[in-house]
Enzyme design. Structure first.
Site, PDB file in Angstrom:
ATOM      1  CG  HIS A   1      -0.014   0.016  -2.561  1.00 19.91           C
ATOM      2  ND1 HIS A   1      -0.918  -0.724  -1.830  1.00 19.91           N
ATOM      3  CD2 HIS A   1      -0.756   0.728  -3.453  1.00 19.91           C
ATOM      4  CE1 HIS A   1      -2.153  -0.472  -2.254  1.00 19.91           C
ATOM      5  NE2 HIS A   1      -2.078   0.414  -3.229  1.00 19.91           N
ATOM      6  CG  ASP A   2      -1.485   4.087  -2.919  1.00 20.89           C
ATOM      7  OD1 ASP A   2      -0.444   4.433  -3.514  1.00 20.89           O
ATOM      8  OD2 ASP A   2      -2.545   3.815  -3.526  1.00 20.89           O
ATOM      9  CG  HIS A  46       1.034   8.717  -3.532  1.00 26.17           C
ATOM     10  ND1 HIS A  46       0.727   9.012  -4.840  1.00 26.17           N
ATOM     11  CD2 HIS A  46       1.071   7.357  -3.458  1.00 26.17           C
ATOM     12  CE1 HIS A  46       0.580   7.885  -5.522  1.00 26.17           C
ATOM     13  NE2 HIS A  46       0.784   6.872  -4.720  1.00 26.17           N
ATOM     14  CG  HIS A  71       1.739   5.107  -9.257  1.00 24.82           C
ATOM     15  ND1 HIS A  71       0.539   4.735  -9.830  1.00 24.82           N
ATOM     16  CD2 HIS A  71       1.473   5.361  -7.947  1.00 24.82           C
ATOM     17  CE1 HIS A  71      -0.426   4.778  -8.915  1.00 24.82           C
ATOM     18  NE2 HIS A  71       0.126   5.143  -7.760  1.00 24.82           N
ATOM     19  CG  ASP A  87      -2.854   0.135  -6.809  1.00 16.64           C
ATOM     20  OD1 ASP A  87      -3.884  -0.011  -6.123  1.00 16.64           O
ATOM     21  OD2 ASP A  87      -2.317   1.234  -7.009  1.00 16.64           O
ATOM     22  CE  LYS A 131      -3.261   7.248  -3.222  1.00 14.34           C
ATOM     23  NZ  LYS A 131      -4.448   6.533  -3.738  1.00 14.34           N
TER      24      LYS A 131
END
Length: 274
Positions: free
Chosen positions: A129-130, A158, A185, A219, A133
């Site tokens: 998911h991240d 990101h 997000h 998250d 970054k």
């Protein structure tokens, strides 16, 4: 020909069994294809067809293994860049997401086969998911404290960076990873990011993909429950109070209800990947 017992088939016996190993070019056996119970045995044509099918199945398994290996490397790359994006964190987020989705699938009547297929897609997407970054500067990513407004705006990119890594939608896994990276997000009330349009407006409600809604909740649950450079881990009671308060604002109310109902499952994940 005769009474053959085949491992994996319980107490069943078969008149005739034809087995073909799934052997790679390097000699590794990935599995075995078995045809059973042809009363008159298997003609040579059947043997050739099974060997051909075994070759195709071996290639498919090798490609699946390569895909998994690449995904694990991407996760490791993200972990090296971001001190908060540890292997334990992504495992917890994936585990929480699976627990929530499994109950959602039961409530919505998904078949066991479809539930399992979607669980596989979700697990990979949640762990990635991240991954976007990797495109954020170290001065922001590793800052020991809260970000200022400009830094926070940079950090928000990101989501698009991560989505771009999976552009093209080559497989189901790519599609799931892309929508989660891009949308985790977003907020149920439409106040999240990156949104869409010009100027961009956050998505809201059911317009946010289900997997993104699940991973977004998982998250935040893990972030609040864990120590970060700018905060200590919160006690569970405080974390759950925030989750309840944000139901219908940040989070999908149905998913909040599921999280609260299945909190023991989430605790088990947390303990497993402490």
């Amino acid at each position: 020909v005769g009474g053959h017992a085949v491992e994996g088939f319980g107490d069943s016996t078969f008149t005739c069994v034809l087995a073909q190993p799934l052997r790679t070019a390097g000699g590794e056996v990935l599995g075995v294809l078995v045809l059973a119970d042809a009363a008159e045995g298997f003609p040579e044509e059947d043997r050739r067809l099974l060997a051909h099918f075994a070759s195709l199945a071996t290639v498919a398994l090798e490609r699946a293994s390569l895909t998994r290996s690449m995904i694990l490397r991407m996760i490791g790359m993200a972990e090296l860049r971001d001190p908060t994006e540890t292997g334990a964190h992504v495992q917890r987020v994936a585990g929480y997401s699976i627990a929530i989705f499994t109950e959602w699938a039961r409530r919505h009547g998904l078949s066991p086969a479809e539930t399992e297929r979607q669980r596989d897609r979700l697990r990979i997407a949640a762990m990635l998911h991240d991954v976007g970054k990797v495109g954020i500067p170290d001065a922001i990513l590793k800052k020991p404290g809260r970000l200022d407004e400009a830094e926070y705006a940079e950090m928000q990119t990101h989501t698009r960076i991560g989505a771009d890594l999976f552009a093209g939608l080559r497989t189901d896994f790519d599609e799931a990873a892309r929508e989660v990276a891009l949308r985790h997000h977003e907020r149920w009330d439409g106040g999240g990011y990156p949104g869409s349009g010009d100027p961009p407006r956050g998505l809201g409600g059911d317009s946010i993909p289900l997997f993104a809604r699940i991973v977004g909740l998982a998250d935040v649950f893990d972030a609040l429950s864990s120590r970060r450079s700018y905060k200590e881990a919160w006690p569970e009671t405080k974390v759950l109070d925030v989750v309840r308060e944000e139901s219908g604002r940040h989070f999908d109310p149905e998913l909040v209800e599921i999280l609260l109902d299945r909190i023991d499952d989430l605790r088990a994940v947390r303990d497993r990947y402490a």
